[in-house]
Design a protein around this motif. Structure first.
Motif, PDB file in Angstrom:
ATOM      1  N   ARG A 332       0.854  -1.183   0.000  1.00  0.00           N
ATOM      2  CA  ARG A 332       0.000   0.000   0.000  1.00  0.00           C
ATOM      3  C   ARG A 332       0.893   1.239   0.000  1.00  0.00           C
ATOM      4  NH1 ARG A 332      -5.409   0.536   1.256  1.00  0.00           N
ATOM      5  NH2 ARG A 332      -5.503  -1.393   2.433  1.00  0.00           N
ATOM      6  N   PRO A 333       1.403   1.597  -1.175  1.00  0.00           N
ATOM      7  CA  PRO A 333       2.247   2.793  -1.249  1.00  0.00           C
ATOM      8  C   PRO A 333       1.393   4.037  -1.062  1.00  0.00           C
ATOM      9  CG  PRO A 333       1.816   1.969  -3.451  1.00  0.00           C
ATOM     10  CD  PRO A 333       1.198   0.980  -2.485  1.00  0.00           C
ATOM     11  N   PRO A 334       2.004   5.149  -0.623  1.00  0.00           N
ATOM     12  CA  PRO A 334       1.239   6.388  -0.539  1.00  0.00           C
ATOM     13  C   PRO A 334       0.769   6.821  -1.925  1.00  0.00           C
ATOM     14  CG  PRO A 334       3.571   6.775  -0.034  1.00  0.00           C
ATOM     15  CD  PRO A 334       3.392   5.305  -0.199  1.00  0.00           C
ATOM     16  N   VAL A 335      -0.348   7.535  -1.981  1.00  0.00           N
ATOM     17  CA  VAL A 335      -0.905   7.992  -3.262  1.00  0.00           C
ATOM     18  C   VAL A 335      -1.346   9.445  -3.146  1.00  0.00           C
ATOM     19  CG1 VAL A 335      -1.780   5.828  -4.189  1.00  0.00           C
ATOM     20  CG2 VAL A 335      -3.133   7.047  -2.516  1.00  0.00           C
ATOM     21  N   LEU A 365       4.772  11.831  -5.923  1.00  0.00           N
ATOM     22  CA  LEU A 365       3.983  10.597  -5.987  1.00  0.00           C
ATOM     23  C   LEU A 365       3.452  10.345  -7.396  1.00  0.00           C
ATOM     24  CD1 LEU A 365       2.020  10.962  -2.629  1.00  0.00           C
ATOM     25  CD2 LEU A 365       3.904   9.397  -3.113  1.00  0.00           C
ATOM     26  N   LEU A 368       4.723   7.365  -9.753  1.00  0.00           N
ATOM     27  CA  LEU A 368       4.316   5.959  -9.686  1.00  0.00           C
ATOM     28  C   LEU A 368       3.266   5.656 -10.742  1.00  0.00           C
ATOM     29  CD1 LEU A 368       3.968   5.732  -5.790  1.00  0.00           C
ATOM     30  CD2 LEU A 368       5.930   5.111  -7.205  1.00  0.00           C
ATOM     31  N   PRO A 369       3.157   4.380 -11.144  1.00  0.00           N
ATOM     32  CA  PRO A 369       2.090   4.004 -12.054  1.00  0.00           C
ATOM     33  C   PRO A 369       0.741   4.247 -11.378  1.00  0.00           C
ATOM     34  CG  PRO A 369       3.537   2.114 -11.576  1.00  0.00           C
ATOM     35  CD  PRO A 369       3.953   3.234 -10.709  1.00  0.00           C
ATOM     36  N   PRO A 370      -0.288   4.560 -12.077  1.00  0.00           N
ATOM     37  CA  PRO A 370      -0.348   4.616 -13.538  1.00  0.00           C
ATOM     38  C   PRO A 370      -0.009   6.000 -14.110  1.00  0.00           C
ATOM     39  CG  PRO A 370      -2.534   4.924 -12.645  1.00  0.00           C
ATOM     40  CD  PRO A 370      -1.615   4.764 -11.463  1.00  0.00           C
ATOM     41  N   LEU A 534      -9.643   4.535 -14.148  1.00  0.00           N
ATOM     42  CA  LEU A 534      -8.635   3.952 -13.257  1.00  0.00           C
ATOM     43  C   LEU A 534      -7.261   4.560 -13.520  1.00  0.00           C
ATOM     44  CD1 LEU A 534      -9.649   0.185 -13.358  1.00  0.00           C
ATOM     45  CD2 LEU A 534     -10.136   1.870 -11.568  1.00  0.00           C
ATOM     46  N   ALA A 537      -5.631   7.006 -11.066  1.00  0.00           N
ATOM     47  CA  ALA A 537      -5.164   6.515  -9.762  1.00  0.00           C
ATOM     48  C   ALA A 537      -5.788   7.256  -8.594  1.00  0.00           C
ATOM     49  CB  ALA A 537      -3.646   6.607  -9.677  1.00  0.00           C
ATOM     50  N   CYS A 538      -7.098   7.383  -8.613  1.00  0.00           N
ATOM     51  CA  CYS A 538      -7.763   8.001  -7.466  1.00  0.00           C
ATOM     52  C   CYS A 538      -8.144   6.902  -6.476  1.00  0.00           C
ATOM     53  CB  CYS A 538      -9.009   8.750  -7.911  1.00  0.00           C
ATOM     54  SG  CYS A 538      -9.895   9.449  -6.497  1.00  0.00           S
ATOM     55  N   PRO A 539      -7.749   7.046  -5.213  1.00  0.00           N
ATOM     56  CA  PRO A 539      -8.040   5.996  -4.231  1.00  0.00           C
ATOM     57  C   PRO A 539      -9.535   5.779  -4.008  1.00  0.00           C
ATOM     58  CG  PRO A 539      -6.592   7.687  -3.282  1.00  0.00           C
ATOM     59  CD  PRO A 539      -7.013   8.171  -4.625  1.00  0.00           C
TER      60      PRO A 539
ATOM     61  N   ARG B  59      -0.162  10.038   3.325  1.00  0.00           N
ATOM     62  CA  ARG B  59      -0.887  10.207   2.065  1.00  0.00           C
ATOM     63  C   ARG B  59      -1.382   8.858   1.555  1.00  0.00           C
ATOM     64  NH1 ARG B  59      -1.063  14.157   3.744  1.00  0.00           N
ATOM     65  NH2 ARG B  59       0.143  16.050   3.518  1.00  0.00           N
ATOM     66  N   GLY B  60      -2.302   8.263   2.293  1.00  0.00           N
ATOM     67  CA  GLY B  60      -2.948   7.048   1.814  1.00  0.00           C
ATOM     68  C   GLY B  60      -2.109   5.784   1.899  1.00  0.00           C
ATOM     69  N   GLY B  61      -0.932   5.851   2.531  1.00  0.00           N
ATOM     70  CA  GLY B  61      -0.106   4.657   2.678  1.00  0.00           C
ATOM     71  C   GLY B  61      -0.516   3.858   3.907  1.00  0.00           C
ATOM     72  N   ARG B  96      -1.648  -7.312   7.166  1.00  0.00           N
ATOM     73  CA  ARG B  96      -0.268  -6.877   6.944  1.00  0.00           C
ATOM     74  C   ARG B  96       0.531  -6.858   8.248  1.00  0.00           C
ATOM     75  NH1 ARG B  96       0.891  -4.387   2.621  1.00  0.00           N
ATOM     76  NH2 ARG B  96      -1.111  -3.342   2.419  1.00  0.00           N
ATOM     77  N   PRO B 116      -5.748  -0.825  -2.082  1.00  0.00           N
ATOM     78  CA  PRO B 116      -4.474  -0.159  -2.303  1.00  0.00           C
ATOM     79  C   PRO B 116      -4.233   0.024  -3.806  1.00  0.00           C
ATOM     80  CG  PRO B 116      -4.089  -2.456  -1.781  1.00  0.00           C
ATOM     81  CD  PRO B 116      -5.585  -2.233  -1.742  1.00  0.00           C
ATOM     82  N   LEU B 117      -3.313   0.919  -4.127  1.00  0.00           N
ATOM     83  CA  LEU B 117      -3.088   1.261  -5.527  1.00  0.00           C
ATOM     84  C   LEU B 117      -2.879   0.055  -6.451  1.00  0.00           C
ATOM     85  CD1 LEU B 117      -2.998   3.815  -7.249  1.00  0.00           C
ATOM     86  CD2 LEU B 117      -0.524   3.856  -6.943  1.00  0.00           C
ATOM     87  N   ILE B 120      -6.234  -1.239  -7.296  1.00  0.00           N
ATOM     88  CA  ILE B 120      -6.971  -0.328  -8.172  1.00  0.00           C
ATOM     89  C   ILE B 120      -6.487  -0.484  -9.618  1.00  0.00           C
ATOM     90  CG2 ILE B 120      -7.387   2.114  -8.728  1.00  0.00           C
ATOM     91  CD1 ILE B 120      -7.197   2.733  -5.743  1.00  0.00           C
TER      92      ILE B 120
END
Ligand SMILES: Cc1ncc(C[n+]2csc(CCOP(=O)(O)OP(=O)(O)O)c2C)c(N)n1
Lengths: 575, 204
Positions: A332-335, A365, A368-370, A534, A537-539, B59-61, B96, B116-117, B120
């Protein structure tokens, strides 16, 4: 009175108790809360400076003129402030000067893992290292005493786990500090060669004196217990050691530079096996080895990342701890947050297949993909110089495929000089300033273009358009990044231009506006499952098997997804 | 109601050091929960340490806060396998951090799913058996739909107070002490709804 305080809050309290008059900083995790918290004391003048170099210079001015000053930054901030740092070691201070530097072992929020202890060594400045909040407060007070006693700046080295842990602190009454006399002294404060040569001698003498006194200073102390194992440690590593080896003998260094050689020898003579336990590079270990002492932990610990009780225990006892494995699940990387104004710009950069020299902030940030909107990230301000360098290296046609992307706070910190370079040396690059009216990544600090000081008072607003115009940029566009069509139009036009240009994408950070607009919903009858939405990349956008929906607790109603949907299947919710 | 703090401390000492790990997704409000527990433990006379995540992960991590209290606390961090209680604001985060749970520990899971990204983007799957895996890997697992409860109360942001209520029921601290801590730590305009949220969790 006792209070539960973050390490950073305790540093602030220490500054208050030490009678500090001036506190400066540029924000940076994990140091930011220090100065935010100092700003709540009416007795102390506090400021966000435009960058760390200025912050240190303001603090030096205060100290030399006779008032105690504290300056705070993250580790990489000290690189920016390194120029005044090395020479203020020569001039000395007058009133106390404490430089708080927060390192980030494990790189929780940083682009590198540098170790501030080496700065102390290289610049001839003593380094103190607290291990919890009580020490953080006490060491600040002590650091001011050392600073004035030895006429030297002092570095207080924090690390993430000390800065961002809370523990109990006993509060004291503040000391009253009178302004010290200021006397003009060219031989001490004007560092030109003749004077600097004499001061270098003074620096060496001061370090020798400090080295001698470090053997008896209260914060370097031996805790004698079972003598089979003796551990030299400091800072947060001390806490891990105490957690796992209740009965070991310990030499705890509160001052890690200069080294207390006699104390180290005395300790080594008392124990059977000597270990050094420290995070990152073997700073203490190398020195102890250089003294000719035998160390059992030589090379035992990784130079990368953080230590833990478990790591220390299994390394020293040579036992494999049978720990439960981590679950194998998606990371779960930051977004970028829902509603983030940076998102739209990146979706267009991607669509136009542009390359971008990037910079540091929330907008990193977007690498990162996408979105994959930036190609590089080195340090604050680098994007502007780098995009210019790429043009000079690869030519003007290639330059039309590149832009520089930088945040508003970062532009003021160190992007301006790069832009001056582009103009002066006849570049043609396009720079996009993602202006979200705040320093977002570090938790929303004001800066010269927000119209507010750190204390929340109104301040003159730096006008970016006028500033950039004054530098010599003729083509400046201001665009709302929620307006995707205009964003695309302007980006296309400006990268093609044979002259330098700046686009300011202006829209406040989504977290600054407390009100949430009505969320969007997916009209399932219209959705064709093309997955275009998608791509931003909106959470808040969720996919279950094929079905796309929007999480109404996360959606902030910005409408970017509705904008990119080709089938008008995303609609604002109506009651 | 007057609570004798020393007597309380006597009850709690039976537990030795208490290690509570609070995990979730950046932005979910985990910090408030840890600070309430921390101030409460300090008031009861314990040594307390909390370790928080600030900065980028917010930030969402994936975020984690460590809370430790007892007679004397050294490290602010809980080691793998040493958490007495894990409170998870999101179920994938529960999984986790599950390896931090001790053999006899309790895990409290908010039955909420936040993709998580990588999920998505379709690069990874959100595991369908998250709750089963958590139950298998823990001696005691409490699952609660705190988000629905919070929404039912009219404010999805009191989710953290609902979970605090569930936690309170696992610890030997009288409810009055908890309610006082809630009162002192939330904005004054939201005290009532937070107290109700707490009770909803407590009575689960
Ligand atoms: C020299 C240095 N100082 C401080 C930092 C910490 N830091 C990272 S990004 C950033 C500022 C980001 O603000 P801005 O450019 O406005 O972008 P935003 O995050 O708001 O998108 C800061 C202070 C750093 N990485 N390097």
């Amino acid at each position: 009175m006792k209070k539960l305080l973050l390490g950073n809050e305790a540093v602030a309290r220490g500054a208050y108790e030490a009678g500090v008059k001036v506190a400066t900083a540029y924000p940076g995790t994990p140091s930011t809360e220090i100065t935010e918290c100092i700003a709540s004391y009416d007795e102390i003048y506090a400021e966000w400076s435009p960058n760390e170099k200025v912050a240190l210079e303001v603090a030096i001015g205060s100290a030399i003129s006779g008032a105690r000053a504290i300056v705070s930054m993250k580790h990489v901030g000290l690189n920016v402030a390194a120029d005044p740092l090395f020479t203020v070691a020569y001039t000395g201070v007058n009133a106390g000067l404490v430089i708080v530097v927060a390192d980030d072992p494990g790189m929780h929020s940083s682009q590198n893992e540098q170790n501030t202890r080496y700065y102390g060594m290289a610049a001839n400045i003593p380094v103190l290292e607290p291990a919890d909040s009580q020490e953080a407060k006490d060491f600040v007070v002590l650091a001011f005493d050392i600073s004035e006693k030895y006429d030297t700046p002092v570095i207080l080295r924090m690390t993430t786990r000390v800065s961002h842990s809370q523990s109990i602190v006993e509060l004291c009454e503040p000391e009253r500090q009178k302004l010290k006399e200021y006397e003009k002294d060219v031989s001490k404060y004007v560092m030109m060669p003749a004077m600097a040569k004499a001061r270098h001698v003074a620096v060496e003498e001061r370090m020798k004196r400090l080295g001698r006194d470090s053997n008896t200073i209260s914060i370097n102390k031996i805790e004698l217990n079972d003598k089979a194992i003796g551990i030299i440690t400091s800072g947060i590593a001390y806490q891990y050691v105490k957690e796992v080896f209740h009965t070991a003998s310990i030499l705890k260094l509160g001052m890690v530079y200069p080294f207390p050689d006699e104390l180290i020898r005395e300790f080594a003579a008392k124990v059977d096996r000597l270990y050094v336990i420290e995070e990152l590079e073997p700073f203490i270990e190398e020195h102890v080895k250089g003294m000719g002492l035998d160390i059992h932990s030589g090379g035992m610990f990784s130079i990368q990342g953080e230590l833990s009780g478990n790591i220390i225990y299994s390394s020293i006892t040579n036992k494999d701890l049978e720990l439960r494995p981590k679950a194998d699940i998606p990371g779960r990387p930051p977004v970028l947050c829902p509603g983030c104004p940076h998102r739209g710009v990146y979706s267009v950069i991607k669509k136009l297949k542009l390359h971008a020299a990037g910079d540091i902030g929330c907008y990193t940030l977007g690498a990162l993909p996408p979105l994959e909107g930036i190609d590089t990230c080195i340090c604050m301000g680098a994007s502007v110089g780098m995009v210019h360098g790429m043009e000079k290296a690869r030519g003007r046609d290639e330059a039309k495929k590149w832009i520089g992307v930088i945040g508003d706070s970062t532009f003021i910190h160190s992007g301006i000089t790069g832009l001056i370079d582009i103009i002066y040396n006849k570049g043609m690059s396009t720079v996009a300033i993602l202006d979200n009216s705040t320093t977002g990544m570090t938790g929303h600090q004001d800066h010269p273009a927000t119209g507010k000081t750190i204390k929340g008072e109104p301040a003159p607003v730096l006008n970016l358009v006028e500033l950039i115009h004054a530098i010599g940029v003729e083509h400046i566009e201001v665009v709302d990044p929620y307006d995707i069509e205009r964003t695309e139009e302007v980006l296309k036009e400006e990268v093609q231009r044979e002259e330098p240009s700046v686009i300011i994408f202006s829209r406040p950070c989504a977290l600054l506006t407390k009100e949430r607009k009505k969320p969007f919903v997916v009209n399932q009858d219209k959705c064709r499952h093309c997955n275009m939405c998608l791509g931003i990349a909106c959470p808040a956008i969720v996919r279950n098997d094929k079905k796309i929906s929007i999480d109404d607790t996360l959606c902030n109603g910005c409408g970017l997804c509705a904008n990119v949907c080709r089938f008008n299947a995303i609609e604002r919710l109506v009651d | 109601m007057y609570v004798d703090l020393m007597q309380l401390k006597g009850w709690l000492i039976k537990m030795g050091t208490t290690n509570i790990l609070i995990v979730g997704v950046g932005g979910q409000g985990t910090l408030l929960t840890s600070r309430i527990i921390g101030s409460l433990a300090m008031e009861l006379g314990y040594d307390v340490k909390l370790s928080e995540v600030h900065g980028m992960a917010q930030r969402g991590g994936s975020v984690v806060t460590h809370v430790k209290f007892g007679d004397k606390i050294f490290s602010p961090l809980i080691e793998v396998g040493k958490a007495d209680i894990i409170i998870a604001f999101e179920k994938l985060e529960a999984l986790r951090w599950l390896h931090y749970l001790s053999d006899t520990g309790v895990i409290i899971v908010n039955d909420q799913k936040i993709d998580p990204l990588p999920v998505i983007l379709g690069i990874a799957q959100y595991p369908h058996d998250v709750l089963d895996r958590i139950r298998e890997g823990s001696s005691k697992c409490i699952v609660i739909d705190a988000l629905s409860i919070a929404k039912g109360l009219g404010n999805d942001r009191v989710l953290n107070t609902v979970l605090l209520g569930v936690l309170a029921n696992q610890l030997d601290i009288p409810i009055e002490v908890w309610l006082k801590a809630v009162e002192e730590n939330v904005p004054s305009s939201t005290i009532e709804i937070n107290k109700r949220a707490f009770m909803e969790g407590y009575n689960q």
